[in-house]
Design an enzyme around this catalytic site. Structure first.
Site, PDB file in Angstrom:
ATOM      1  N   ALA A   1       0.862  -1.176   0.000  1.00 44.77           N
ATOM      2  CA  ALA A   1       0.000   0.000   0.000  1.00 44.77           C
ATOM      3  C   ALA A   1       0.900   1.229   0.000  1.00 44.77           C
ATOM      4  O   ALA A   1       2.055   1.157   0.438  1.00 44.77           O
ATOM      5  CB  ALA A   1      -0.889  -0.017   1.235  1.00 44.77           C
TER       6      ALA A   1
ATOM      7  N   GLY B   1       0.554  -4.993   0.887  1.00 47.40           N
ATOM      8  CA  GLY B   1      -0.644  -5.032   0.061  1.00 47.40           C
ATOM      9  C   GLY B   1      -0.396  -5.646  -1.312  1.00 47.40           C
ATOM     10  O   GLY B   1      -1.329  -6.167  -1.933  1.00 47.40           O
TER      11      GLY B   1
ATOM     12  N   GLU C   1      -0.698  -9.267  -0.752  1.00 49.99           N
ATOM     13  CA  GLU C   1      -2.120  -9.523  -0.483  1.00 49.99           C
ATOM     14  C   GLU C   1      -2.952  -9.449  -1.757  1.00 49.99           C
ATOM     15  O   GLU C   1      -3.888 -10.230  -1.947  1.00 49.99           O
ATOM     16  CB  GLU C   1      -2.622  -8.517   0.563  1.00 49.99           C
TER      17      GLU C   1
ATOM     18  N   GLU D   1       4.659  -5.118   7.013  1.00 53.46           N
ATOM     19  CA  GLU D   1       3.931  -4.031   7.696  1.00 53.46           C
ATOM     20  C   GLU D   1       4.388  -3.850   9.133  1.00 53.46           C
ATOM     21  O   GLU D   1       4.313  -2.761   9.684  1.00 53.46           O
ATOM     22  CB  GLU D   1       2.416  -4.313   7.672  1.00 53.46           C
TER      23      GLU D   1
HETATM   24  N1  CAA Z   1       4.619   3.152  -0.722  1.00 49.52           N
HETATM   25  C1  CAA Z   1       5.039   4.310  -1.264  1.00 49.52           C
HETATM   26  N2  CAA Z   1       6.188   4.435  -1.957  1.00 49.52           N
HETATM   27  C2  CAA Z   1       6.954   3.329  -2.087  1.00 49.52           C
HETATM   28  C3  CAA Z   1       6.589   2.090  -1.534  1.00 49.52           C
HETATM   29  C4  CAA Z   1       5.344   2.027  -0.825  1.00 49.52           C
HETATM   30  N3  CAA Z   1       4.865   0.896  -0.301  1.00 49.52           N
HETATM   31  N4  CAA Z   1       7.547   1.187  -1.817  1.00 49.52           N
HETATM   32  C5  CAA Z   1       8.478   1.844  -2.537  1.00 49.52           C
HETATM   33  N5  CAA Z   1       8.126   3.121  -2.700  1.00 49.52           N
HETATM   34  C6  CAA Z   1       8.857   4.182  -3.387  1.00 49.52           C
HETATM   35  C7  CAA Z   1      10.055   4.655  -2.593  1.00 49.52           C
HETATM   36  O1  CAA Z   1       9.654   5.581  -1.601  1.00 49.52           O
HETATM   37  C8  CAA Z   1      10.918   5.240  -3.664  1.00 49.52           C
HETATM   38  O2  CAA Z   1      10.416   6.493  -3.985  1.00 49.52           O
HETATM   39  P1  CAA Z   1      11.444   7.788  -4.063  1.00 49.52           P
HETATM   40  O3  CAA Z   1      12.360   7.450  -5.202  1.00 49.52           O
HETATM   41  O4  CAA Z   1      10.517   8.924  -4.332  1.00 49.52           O
HETATM   42  O5  CAA Z   1      12.152   7.842  -2.747  1.00 49.52           O
HETATM   43  C9  CAA Z   1      10.655   4.336  -4.860  1.00 49.52           C
HETATM   44  O6  CAA Z   1       9.403   3.667  -4.597  1.00 49.52           O
HETATM   45  C10 CAA Z   1      11.702   3.261  -5.060  1.00 49.52           C
HETATM   46  O7  CAA Z   1      11.839   2.559  -3.848  1.00 49.52           O
HETATM   47  P2  CAA Z   1      13.258   2.318  -3.123  1.00 49.52           P
HETATM   48  O8  CAA Z   1      14.200   3.449  -3.444  1.00 49.52           O
HETATM   49  O9  CAA Z   1      12.985   2.046  -1.682  1.00 49.52           O
HETATM   50  O10 CAA Z   1      13.736   0.999  -3.889  1.00 49.52           O
HETATM   51  P3  CAA Z   1      14.720  -0.129  -3.349  1.00 49.52           P
HETATM   52  O11 CAA Z   1      15.015  -0.977  -4.528  1.00 49.52           O
HETATM   53  O12 CAA Z   1      15.852   0.472  -2.599  1.00 49.52           O
HETATM   54  O13 CAA Z   1      13.838  -0.957  -2.284  1.00 49.52           O
HETATM   55  C11 CAA Z   1      11.854  -2.084  -1.487  1.00 49.52           C
HETATM   56  C12 CAA Z   1      12.715  -1.692  -2.701  1.00 49.52           C
HETATM   57  C13 CAA Z   1      12.600  -3.085  -0.608  1.00 49.52           C
HETATM   58  C14 CAA Z   1      10.588  -2.716  -2.033  1.00 49.52           C
HETATM   59  C15 CAA Z   1      11.520  -0.825  -0.638  1.00 49.52           C
HETATM   60  O14 CAA Z   1      11.011   0.178  -1.511  1.00 49.52           O
HETATM   61  C16 CAA Z   1      10.502  -1.041   0.436  1.00 49.52           C
HETATM   62  O15 CAA Z   1      10.827  -1.584   1.481  1.00 49.52           O
HETATM   63  N6  CAA Z   1       9.237  -0.587   0.193  1.00 49.52           N
HETATM   64  C17 CAA Z   1       8.193  -0.646   1.200  1.00 49.52           C
HETATM   65  C18 CAA Z   1       7.680  -2.068   1.387  1.00 49.52           C
HETATM   66  C19 CAA Z   1       6.600  -2.071   2.450  1.00 49.52           C
HETATM   67  O16 CAA Z   1       6.836  -1.761   3.609  1.00 49.52           O
HETATM   68  N7  CAA Z   1       5.371  -2.468   2.049  1.00 49.52           N
HETATM   69  C20 CAA Z   1       4.235  -2.514   2.945  1.00 49.52           C
HETATM   70  C21 CAA Z   1       3.433  -1.243   2.820  1.00 49.52           C
HETATM   71  S1  CAA Z   1       2.133  -1.125   4.024  1.00 49.52           S
HETATM   72  C22 CAA Z   1       0.899  -2.108   3.461  1.00 49.52           C
HETATM   73  O17 CAA Z   1       0.974  -2.699   2.390  1.00 49.52           O
HETATM   74  C23 CAA Z   1      -0.308  -2.197   4.364  1.00 49.52           C
HETATM   75  C24 CAA Z   1      -1.342  -3.186   3.964  1.00 49.52           C
HETATM   76  O18 CAA Z   1      -1.208  -4.394   4.127  1.00 49.52           O
HETATM   77  C25 CAA Z   1      -2.597  -2.706   3.452  1.00 49.52           C
END
Ligand code: CAA
Length: 258
Positions: free
Chosen positions: A65, A109, A112, A132
């Site tokens: 998400a 998400g 999911e 999460e």
């Molecule tokens: N939401 C918003 N933006 C996101 C994102 C997310 N879930 N995941 C990645 N991005 C964005 C980053 O912020 C980044 O944007 P900027 O260039 O503007 O900074 C861009 O995508 C590229 O990401 P990274 O620079 O982080 O890329 P990476 O290759 O270094 O890492 C990754 C990849 C490991 C997937 C890392 O991006 C990450 O950990 N993302 C978050 C994963 C996460 O925590 N997901 C759960 C979200 S909460 C949820 O989903 C709740 C639910 O169940 C409903």
């Protein structure tokens, strides 16, 4: 309809829907989820679609998400909006089969969403996870329930509590995905699988989907009864007569979805 966060291509009865927010690794924001719900509803209505493939980019199916969109929300806001509730219900309400073709990250998400599809084919670079917990929350689009049913309590609990990722080999071994294919072959394999489904009777396909999904919704006794009655009901279709006659006459069936 034209969409901003995804693309839809329809070819030979297969709708290929690609999530397309590369700047955020296809993070699921409200626009994307709303457009996805609309695209799936349209595919369900479209006679030129008999199976759907949902995919992302090579690097990410979806990284979860959208954290930027959620970060400042209050409980009252997410409760009043029933955050993600209506959106995911629209996706699981789709009656035609949806294959998730996962390459790269399917996190939070994103994992999911893939599990809410009917089955998952993944690339050998896929990474699944429910991270999460690292954000101070838990899964909110079905992850604690669906992942547990896919892979069992122990693995699911570990993933939800530690946020660790599962690679493609482990995902196949654990039963999360039906098949792992080389990354370059993901879309051709998923589309070829979808095409096989398009050749069947759509009535029988939708009935099979409903019956398998019952296994997640009800008791074994009720599920078996649902299957038995659905199986029996299919004898009211022309496609049952055609399918069985074609077998006996040693020819290919010509299904007409009736
Ligand atoms: N939401 C918003 N933006 C996101 C994102 C997310 N879930 N995941 C990645 N991005 C964005 C980053 O912020 C980044 O944007 P900027 O260039 O503007 O900074 C861009 O995508 C590229 O990401 P990274 O620079 O982080 O890329 P990476 O290759 O270094 O890492 C990754 C990849 C490991 C997937 C890392 O991006 C990450 O950990 N993302 C978050 C994963 C996460 O925590 N997901 C759960 C979200 S909460 C949820 O989903 C709740 C639910 O169940 C409903």
């Amino acid at each position: 309809m034209a969409y901003q966060t995804l693309t839809v291509e329809i070819d030979d009865y297969v709708a290929l829907i690609r999530l397309n927010r590369p700047e955020a690794l296809n993070a699921l924001n409200s626009q994307l989820l709303s457009e996805l719900g609309n695209a799936l509803a349209e595919a369900d209505q479209n006679e030129k679609v008999r199976c759907i493939v949902l995919t992302g980019s090579e690097k990410a199916f979806a990284a979860g998400a959208d954290i930027k969109e959620m970060a400042e929300k209050s409980f009252v806001e997410v409760y009043n909006d029933d955050l993600f509730g209506a959106e995911i219900d629209r996706i699981t309400a789709t009656r035609k089969p949806i294959i998730a073709a996962v390459s790269g990250y399917a996190l939070g998400g994103g994992c999911e969403l893939a599990m809410a599809c009917d089955f998952i084919i993944c690339a050998d670079n896929a990474k699944f996870g429910q991270p999460e917990i690292n954000l101070g929350v838990i899964a909110g689009i079905g992850g604690t329930q669906r992942l547990t049913r896919f892979v069992g309590k122990s693995k699911s609990m570990e993933m939800h509590l530690t946020g660790r990722f599962m690679d493609a080999t482990e995902a196949e071994r654990a039963g999360l995905v039906s098949r792992v294919v080389p990354a370059t072959k993901l879309i051709p394999e998923a589309v070829a699988t979808a095409r096989k489904i398009t050749e069947k009777s759509l009535v029988a396909v939708m009935a099979a989907k409903e019956a398998v999904n019952r296994a997640y919704e009800t008791t074994m006794r009720e599920g078996i009864l649902f299957e038995r009655r659905t199986f029996q009901a299919l004898f009211a279709t022309e496609d049952q007569k055609e399918g069985m006659a074609a077998f006996l006459e040693k020819r290919e069936p010509q299904f007409r979805d009736r």
